[in-house]
Design a protein around this motif. Structure first.
Motif, short mmCIF file in Angstrom:
data_model
loop_
_atom_site.label_atom_id
_atom_site.label_comp_id
_atom_site.label_asym_id
_atom_site.label_seq_id
_atom_site.Cartn_x
_atom_site.Cartn_y
_atom_site.Cartn_z
N GLU A 69 -2.56 -2.24 -5.69
CA GLU A 69 -3.37 -1.08 -5.33
C GLU A 69 -3.04 -0.60 -3.95
OE1 GLU A 69 -7.79 -1.37 -5.68
OE2 GLU A 69 -7.18 -3.12 -6.87
N ASP A 70 -3.07 -1.53 -3.01
CA ASP A 70 -2.89 -1.14 -1.62
C ASP A 70 -1.48 -0.63 -1.36
OD1 ASP A 70 -5.46 -1.75 -1.28
OD2 ASP A 70 -5.20 -3.44 0.08
N ASP A 123 -1.40 2.84 -2.70
CA ASP A 123 -2.15 3.70 -1.79
C ASP A 123 -1.34 4.04 -0.54
OD1 ASP A 123 -4.28 3.91 -3.41
OD2 ASP A 123 -5.52 2.40 -2.39
N SER A 124 -0.59 3.06 -0.06
CA SER A 124 0.18 3.29 1.16
C SER A 124 1.23 4.37 0.95
CB SER A 124 0.91 2.03 1.60
OG SER A 124 0.09 0.92 1.52
N TYR A 126 1.02 6.80 -1.52
CA TYR A 126 0.30 8.06 -1.76
C TYR A 126 -0.23 8.65 -0.46
CZ TYR A 126 0.32 7.39 -6.83
OH TYR A 126 0.70 7.26 -8.13
N ALA A 127 -0.74 7.79 0.39
CA ALA A 127 -1.36 8.28 1.63
C ALA A 127 -0.35 9.07 2.46
CB ALA A 127 -1.92 7.11 2.44
#
Ligand code: SF4
Lengths: 456, 456
Positions: free
Chosen positions: B270-271, B274-275, B277-278
């Motif tokens: 997940e993280d 997210d990294s 996508y962010a």
């Protein structure tokens, strides 16, 4: 010949030594119920723990007075007292071994005085641990000096008035050897019916079993009751040709309690072990148990089996001075040529000790350097075409560069399993080392061979 | 059983009951006499700056500080390897008395001449803080004479804890930032902060960003280069991993150059996703977002089925976490959840209050949350919660093994890449192969609980 280390050498690259307080914590770890305590800032304790844990794979608690900025200015006394109180409350140790660091030595904390104040102000009635302090400024000497100084400080603080000499009780000050070495010494003593006080004894505290319950302080170590009685022993045997007189526990016992002292080399290899065994024979006035004559006989037999494969090979030996001396003398016995003996320590005794331990066996004196680091060792190695390195793990990079095997002995072993189980001492230790060395050389030969032969 | 908690530490441990607000004390100096797992300011700065591979890292202090941090992390470099050497001024008593500036100067000149580094970092240690050497002026002089920037790192060990060391490191790097040419840096560019390239992790992460069309200007500090840091102010965004180490630098760059930063974590699927996508979101680039989806989809397709296999085996097992920074703990909690495991204890050396609050939110009821813990507490938590695997650093390992608990090294010494998608798979594999190893069956602790259960 190789280049000399630069005379104005001013920086260290990849040190071949550790600091004094490290040695102190290791020695304290070998006393029953003791908690090593560093008087200084937090970092040192954490680092040393990590370093020691990586070798032994055992819990290694070191308390710290955790000095901060204010304490550095106003003195560390209050933190030291607070720390002692906390350790006493939580761990209920029999002894707290306090070693100073560069910080507390420089701000000038008077540790004996602080301890005195602490002891006289602590509540009477509740059991207080014994306190042993040793001065170990990290800006002088090495961990080995810290280690020996700690043994001596412990003897000084704990040993009681001499009573009648106990027959056949011998103090053994082994220096910093492996738990397996200490176990071997205990076995020898017990086979011989010697009542031995081995100080320190890390055989269990730094190589203990798996447990159901976590121990506050690992069991094992030299019992304090036995240390108290060291002044009444028949004799003291101390290992280490590099140990300075002022750090010698054996000398202290002889001065204070008139215990005859025998200061020997670390019994590595045939002849240094012979000396140890004949010393024991002289002290006990009984011959060695046959088990050991047999071990000796087998060792010599295997010397013949292995001699061809090792003869004339060129070795670089590095590490703590006493280990270097012992290993070098062993190599000389089996016909390996030590070409460089190096240590970060600077006792001033290395050259003399190597020459006297190797005696007539070496036709050519190896290059011998004290106060050296791995940068120098590497520079010198370039011209020496060694066949193998013998020392701790930190020589790995060099062995990789030179493409020669490294035989791991001593401390630290950070890149292999079982550093604590390496046996260096006695005939059995020599046997183990011989097999290790010969097989490493055979492996190399086999690997390098285009056919990969299957008989020696 | 007596409480393992020191009274002074009562406020630093809480049990998650989901209702009471977190009121945990943190960033407090370790109690004297506690066996804290924390290190010093010097340690903090050393670990952050260490991976900069083309700089000389000279420790101005006694030998210990340098030795215990020699090659301490498995930070890999794709080029020069200066960072893996341990340089020290090896301060001696005489330097303590007369000051060590001259020695430092000589050492710097010698090392710069010998290694031709791009820059030199000079770390001050406890003793330097006490004797008051002026690192600033020595560095200035050396920079002028050699043309190589020498930068003092104000990291006197006793002036705080590890966190203060991170700030010292960032301050040192800030001197380089802004000194390089940024003319050819494209707008869609980032710096990666706070990854140390353990086991080559940053190479994977860089590749993922590059795949979606991003230029990475500087890795700070994994596989780091001085010249990259000099020009990193030309990037559009700072992507900061974890909370502690490099946030301060990002904040400074925000102030000075207006560069915004985002916080990410690369641990767990997940993280990691997210990294990516962010960053894509930040640039508001549809093309990039599409690419990001595609990249993540591909990576997931690769690892997900295998992860499911592990999940089957690990479902319901219990994990405890004790790491350096709390930010990493968030990811680990999620990663364990992904494997169907329960986190029953989580703690860190340097977490902040808000981080602990967040931990309370994401963990289950009953989970123990601890700040700056020690072996005694940790082992009592392991037993109380009957943990199956403990995640920590080398200092924690023997605690787990003694008690027969599996262990995963998630600290700076790990040799397995645990970041990114492949990292998650490696992590699962490691947890699996440790938790399911048959050896735990033979551990006395397990044997006795099994016995008790069968008696019930
Ligand atoms: S606490 Fe001070 S002396 Fe100890 S390692 Fe850190 S800087 Fe060095």
């Amino acid at each position: 010949m190789t280049k000399m280390p630069k005379p104005n050498y001013i920086s260290t690259t990849n040190a071949c030594k550790l600091c004094k307080p490290m040695g102190a914590t290791l020695a304290f770890r070998g006393i029953e119920g003791a908690m090593p305590f560093l008087h200084g800032s937090q970092g040192c304790a954490t680092y040393m723990r990590r370093y020691i844990i990586s070798h032994f794979n055992e819990p290694m608690d070191i308390a710290s007075s955790s000095l901060g900025e204010k304490n550095a200015v106003f003195g560390g006394g209050p933190n030291l007292k607070e720390g002692l109180k906390n350790v006493t409350e939580k761990f209920n140790p029999q002894l707290i071994g306090i070693a100073t660091t560069c910080l507390t030595e420089t701000i000038g904390d008077d540790v004996p005085m602080i301890l005195h104040q602490y002891q006289s102000s602590s509540k009477t009635g509740c059991k207080q641990p014994m306190l042993v302090a040793v001065s170990t400024p990290s800006y002088s000497g090495t961990h080995m000096e810290g280690f020996h100084a700690t043994v001596r400080a412990t003897i000084n603080a704990v040993t009681e008035e001499t009573v009648d000499t106990e027959p056949c009780s011998i103090n053994i000050l082994p220096g910093f050897v492996s738990p397996a070495d200490i176990r071997h010494l205990k076995e020898i003593a017990s086979d011989w019916n010697i009542k031995a006080t081995i100080l320190p004894d890390i055989s269990e505290t730094l190589d203990g079993p798996a447990l159901a319950e976590c121990e506050l302080i690992p069991h094992g170590g030299t019992p304090i009751e036995s240390i108290k009685k060291m002044g009444s022993a028949t004799a003291t045997v101390e290992f280490g040709r590099s140990v300075a007189d002022e750090n010698s526990g054996a000398l202290l016992l002889s001065e204070k309690h008139s215990v005859p002292c025998h200061r020997l080399g670390v019994p590595i290899g045939l002849r240094e072990t012979d000396e140890f065994f004949s010393t024991l024979e002289a002290i006990t006035k009984t011959p060695r148990p046959t088990k050991y004559s047999e071990e000796r006989g087998r060792l010599i037999d295997s010397f013949a089996d292995g001699h061809k494969y090792v003869f004339g090979k060129r070795a670089i030996v590095y590490g703590e001075e006493d280990l270097v001396i012992g290993i070098t003398s062993f190599l000389a016995e089996i016909g390996i040529k030590p070409v460089l003996c190096a240590s970060g320590g600077k006792s001033g005794n290395l050259k003399k000790a190597i020459n006297s331990a190797c005696g007539d066996l070496l036709k050519e004196e190896p290059a011998i350097y004290e106060g050296t680091d791995f940068y120098d060792i590497e520079e010198m190695a370039a011209g020496l075409s060694p066949d193998l390195l013998i020392g701790h793990s930190k020589g790995y990079q060099l062995s990789r560069k030179l493409d020669v095997p490294i035989i791991r002995v001593g401390f630290p072993i950070h890149d292999r399993l079982g550093g604590q189980r390496i046996l260096h001492l006695g005939y059995r230790g020599a046997q183990y080392l011989l097999d290790l060395i010969a097989n490493a050389l055979l492996t190399k030969k086999q690997d390098d061979s285009p056919v990969g032969y299957s008989y020696m | 059983m007596q409480s393992a908690l020191l009274t002074e530490r009562k406020d630093q441990v809480i049990r998650n009951d989901k209702t009471t607000a977190v009121d945990i004390t943190c960033d407090k100096d370790s109690a004297a006499g506690a066996i804290s797992q924390r290190a010093c300011v010097f340690c903090g700065s050393r670990v952050v700056l260490y991976p900069i591979a083309d700089a000389v890292h000279l420790v101005h202090g006694p030998i210990g500080c340098a030795v215990y941090t020699w090659d301490i992390r498995g930070a890999l470099s794709s080029g020069p390897e200066l960072h893996r050497l341990s340089f020290s001024t090896d301060i001696q008593e005489i330097d303590v008395i007369f000051g060590g500036e001259k020695k430092l100067y000589n050492a710097l000149i010698e090392l710069i001449e010998r290694h031709k580094p791009k820059a030199a970092f000079v770390y001050s240690t406890c003793i330097v803080g006490i004797i008051g050497d002026d690192l600033e002026s020595v560095c200035k002089k050396v920079t002028k004479e050699t043309g190589i920037t020498a930068i003092p790192v104000q990291s006197e060990g006793f002036k705080g804890n590890k966190r203060a060391g991170y700030i010292a490191a960032c301050n040192a790097m800030a001197r380089l930032v802004g000194t390089g040419d940024t003319s050819n840096i494209p707008p869609k560019s980032i710096n990666i902060l706070g990854d140390f390239n353990l086991a080559g992790e940053i190479w994977m992460i860089r590749k993922l960003y590059e795949k979606i069309g991003i230029t990475v200007v500087a890795n700070i500090t994994g596989d780091g280069r001085v010249d990259d840091i000099r020009r990193c102010h030309g990037a559009s965004l700072n992507v900061v991993q974890c909370s502690g180490a490099t946030m301060h630098l990002a904040n400074m760059m925000k102030k000075e150059y207006g560069i915004p930063s985002i916080r990410v974590s690369y641990f767990g699927i997940e993280d990691m996703a997210d990294s990516i996508y962010a960053v894509a979101d930040y640039f508001k680039d549809e093309e990039m977002k599409k690419k990001a989806q595609e990249v993540i989809r591909q990576e997931l397709a690769e690892v997900y089925p295998k992860l499911q296999e592990y999940k089957k085996a690990l479902h319901g097992k219990k994990a405890a976490i004790y790491v350096g920074g709390a930010f990493k703990a968030f990811s680990l909690v999620k990663a364990f959840r992904l494997l169907g495991m329960d986190v029953v204890m989580v703690g860190s050396q340097t977490g902040t209050e808000s981080e602990y609050r967040e931990l309370q939110e994401i963990t289950d009821e009953g989970t123990i949350i601890a700040d700056d813990s020690n072996p005694l507490e940790l082992s009592s938590f392991l037993k109380e919660k009957d943990v199956d695997i403990f995640v920590g650093g080398v200092n924690e390992r023997p605690i787990a093994y003694k008690l027969g608990v599996a262990f995963c090294d998630h600290n700076h010494e790990r040799k397995e890449a645990l970041a990114g998608f492949t990292g998650m798979l490696n992590f699962a594999q490691e947890v699996y192969s440790s938790v399911l190893s048959p050896v735990w069956k033979f551990m006395p602790r397990k044997a006795t609980t099994q016995l008790e259960q069968s008696n019930d």
